[in-house]
Every structure is written in structure tokens, then in C-alpha cells.
Design a protein around this motif. Sequence first.
Motif, PDB file in Angstrom:
ATOM      1  N   VAL A 185       3.305   0.985   3.430  1.00  0.00           N
ATOM      2  CA  VAL A 185       2.700   0.713   4.579  1.00  0.00           C
ATOM      3  C   VAL A 185       2.359  -0.685   4.364  1.00  0.00           C
ATOM      4  O   VAL A 185       1.957  -1.193   3.232  1.00  0.00           O
ATOM      5  N   LEU A 186       2.216  -1.453   5.557  1.00  0.00           N
ATOM      6  CA  LEU A 186       1.909  -2.783   5.434  1.00  0.00           C
ATOM      7  C   LEU A 186       0.421  -2.841   5.381  1.00  0.00           C
ATOM      8  O   LEU A 186      -0.429  -1.934   5.886  1.00  0.00           O
ATOM      9  N   ALA A 187       0.055  -3.987   4.614  1.00  0.00           N
ATOM     10  CA  ALA A 187      -1.439  -4.260   4.362  1.00  0.00           C
ATOM     11  C   ALA A 187      -1.694  -5.885   4.419  1.00  0.00           C
ATOM     12  O   ALA A 187      -0.717  -6.438   4.225  1.00  0.00           O
ATOM     13  N   MET A 192       0.957  -1.103  -0.196  1.00  0.00           N
ATOM     14  CA  MET A 192       0.050   0.022  -0.020  1.00  0.00           C
ATOM     15  C   MET A 192       0.811   1.259   0.075  1.00  0.00           C
ATOM     16  O   MET A 192       1.610   1.378   0.859  1.00  0.00           O
ATOM     17  N   ARG A 193       0.617   1.956  -1.020  1.00  0.00           N
ATOM     18  CA  ARG A 193       1.312   3.388  -1.301  1.00  0.00           C
ATOM     19  C   ARG A 193       0.699   4.328   0.095  1.00  0.00           C
ATOM     20  O   ARG A 193      -0.326   4.310   0.216  1.00  0.00           O
ATOM     21  N   SER A 194       1.573   4.768   0.904  1.00  0.00           N
ATOM     22  CA  SER A 194       1.216   5.782   1.984  1.00  0.00           C
ATOM     23  C   SER A 194       1.267   7.083   1.543  1.00  0.00           C
ATOM     24  O   SER A 194       2.452   7.608   1.311  1.00  0.00           O
ATOM     25  N   ILE A 195       0.246   8.011   1.399  1.00  0.00           N
ATOM     26  CA  ILE A 195       0.054   9.255   1.169  1.00  0.00           C
ATOM     27  C   ILE A 195      -0.041  10.140   2.252  1.00  0.00           C
ATOM     28  O   ILE A 195      -0.144  11.509   2.060  1.00  0.00           O
ATOM     29  N   HIS A 196      -0.336   9.735   3.335  1.00  0.00           N
ATOM     30  CA  HIS A 196      -0.693  10.604   4.640  1.00  0.00           C
ATOM     31  C   HIS A 196       0.358   9.906   5.669  1.00  0.00           C
ATOM     32  O   HIS A 196       1.058  10.995   6.030  1.00  0.00           O
ATOM     33  N   VAL A 212      -6.192   2.837  -5.808  1.00  0.00           N
ATOM     34  CA  VAL A 212      -5.212   3.189  -6.589  1.00  0.00           C
ATOM     35  C   VAL A 212      -3.684   3.110  -5.742  1.00  0.00           C
ATOM     36  O   VAL A 212      -2.906   3.001  -6.452  1.00  0.00           O
ATOM     37  N   GLN A 213      -3.934   2.944  -4.516  1.00  0.00           N
ATOM     38  CA  GLN A 213      -2.699   2.924  -3.418  1.00  0.00           C
ATOM     39  C   GLN A 213      -2.161   1.604  -3.486  1.00  0.00           C
ATOM     40  O   GLN A 213      -0.924   1.361  -2.904  1.00  0.00           O
ATOM     41  N   TYR A 214      -2.738   0.561  -3.927  1.00  0.00           N
ATOM     42  CA  TYR A 214      -2.469  -0.887  -3.920  1.00  0.00           C
ATOM     43  C   TYR A 214      -1.242  -0.985  -5.011  1.00  0.00           C
ATOM     44  O   TYR A 214      -1.248  -0.680  -6.093  1.00  0.00           O
ATOM     45  N   CYS A 215      -0.243  -1.728  -4.509  1.00  0.00           N
ATOM     46  CA  CYS A 215       0.805  -1.875  -5.627  1.00  0.00           C
ATOM     47  C   CYS A 215       1.609  -3.261  -4.979  1.00  0.00           C
ATOM     48  O   CYS A 215       1.697  -3.709  -4.106  1.00  0.00           O
ATOM     49  N   HIS A 216       2.285  -3.712  -6.185  1.00  0.00           N
ATOM     50  CA  HIS A 216       3.270  -4.709  -6.124  1.00  0.00           C
ATOM     51  C   HIS A 216       4.673  -4.286  -6.706  1.00  0.00           C
ATOM     52  O   HIS A 216       4.851  -4.023  -7.711  1.00  0.00           O
ATOM     53  N   LEU A 217       5.731  -4.069  -5.613  1.00  0.00           N
ATOM     54  CA  LEU A 217       7.009  -3.618  -5.774  1.00  0.00           C
ATOM     55  C   LEU A 217       7.755  -4.769  -5.610  1.00  0.00           C
ATOM     56  O   LEU A 217       7.470  -5.585  -4.490  1.00  0.00           O
ATOM     57  N   ASP A 218       9.029  -5.032  -6.352  1.00  0.00           N
ATOM     58  CA  ASP A 218       9.780  -6.089  -5.849  1.00  0.00           C
ATOM     59  C   ASP A 218      10.420  -5.524  -4.525  1.00  0.00           C
ATOM     60  O   ASP A 218      10.402  -4.288  -4.116  1.00  0.00           O
ATOM     61  N   ARG A 219      11.232  -6.421  -3.818  1.00  0.00           N
ATOM     62  CA  ARG A 219      11.764  -6.220  -2.472  1.00  0.00           C
ATOM     63  C   ARG A 219      12.869  -4.890  -2.512  1.00  0.00           C
ATOM     64  O   ARG A 219      12.787  -4.030  -1.648  1.00  0.00           O
TER      65      ARG A 219
END
Length: 175
Positions: free
Chosen positions: A53-55, A38-42, A119-126
Motif C-alpha cells: 500500500v501507499l505511504a 509499506m507491506r500490507s498484511i491486513h 518491519v512492514q517498510y520496504c523498498h522494492l523496484d517497480r
Amino acid sequence: MQDTLWVFGYGSLIWDPGFPVAERRIATLKGWHRSFCMRSIHHRGTVEKPGLVLALDRAEGASCTGVAFRVAPGEEAATLYALRERELVSSAYLEMTLPVTTKTGPLDALAYVIDPDHVQYCHLDREEQAQVIARATGGRGRNRDYLWSTAAHLAELGIRDPELDWLADRVRALT
């Protein structure tokens, strides 16, 4: 509210629940895993420079071990209000009641899971995760402090999370 309210913590709630706790139990949630998806914008980033952040992300065969917190009697309504203010700030989380297992038996706990259509959901490699976490800062502080505190508290509880440990070590190397 008269029923017992349990809340499942898998990230910052473990070390900063923000509500009166009557009891803590190590708990496992099946079918979900702890993920920096989860992309954290706050809290740990900004709109211009998002953090992560973790989800809880749904995955077949997965499980997540965290802490089930029993909310102090009489504090249920205030706790729900506070949690919703904190966790639902951008609607990327969905509030769900899910079954968790503990050493003393199963229970249903409130949990905040990622909305995979948000829109804040993402999958990035480590490595991408480490790069983002190393530099991001938001309204509740540096992203790396969030990672390090979560990893340290999981270790104190005897909860192993090799992916989080790798990220914590990599972010230390980057900073």
C-alpha cells in the motif's frame, strides 16, 4: 474537539475517505513522496502473502500532491477514531500533523506517514511492486483494485503521478 480538522489524502483516502467531508482542496506536501513502500498484511494482503500500500516516505526535495479534506464540524472526534482504526491497524504508519499548501493558502493537515523503522517498510523496484500488487488480496480487497482506483482518481483530479501510472499499466499487463 473544536478546531478545524484537515486530513491529507494521498492514496485510498482520496476515493474512500470514510468520514464526513465538509470541503476538499488539492494540496501539496513538501519533503515527502507517495510510495508503495509499506507491506500490507491486513487491508490489501495477508501475513502469508503481503500486498503493498501507499505511504508517505520522507525524501529531500520530494513533494506529494493529494487532497486536503476538511472534516465536517462536530465530526472531528469520530473521524480521528475511525482513521486511527483504519490507518494504525499495524503501527507501520505514524500520525503526524504536517503543513500542506493549497491554492487558497497553507494549512496544517493530519497525515499518515511510514515509520521507516517498522518491519512492514520496504523498498522494492517497480517491477517487484507490480508483481506483488498483481497477486495480493487482503481484507479490503484486491491490491490491484487499490492501485487502479488510486491512479484513476488522481487522473480525474488532474494530479500526475507517472510512477503510479506505470505501475497501473504494468499490473494490467500482468493480469
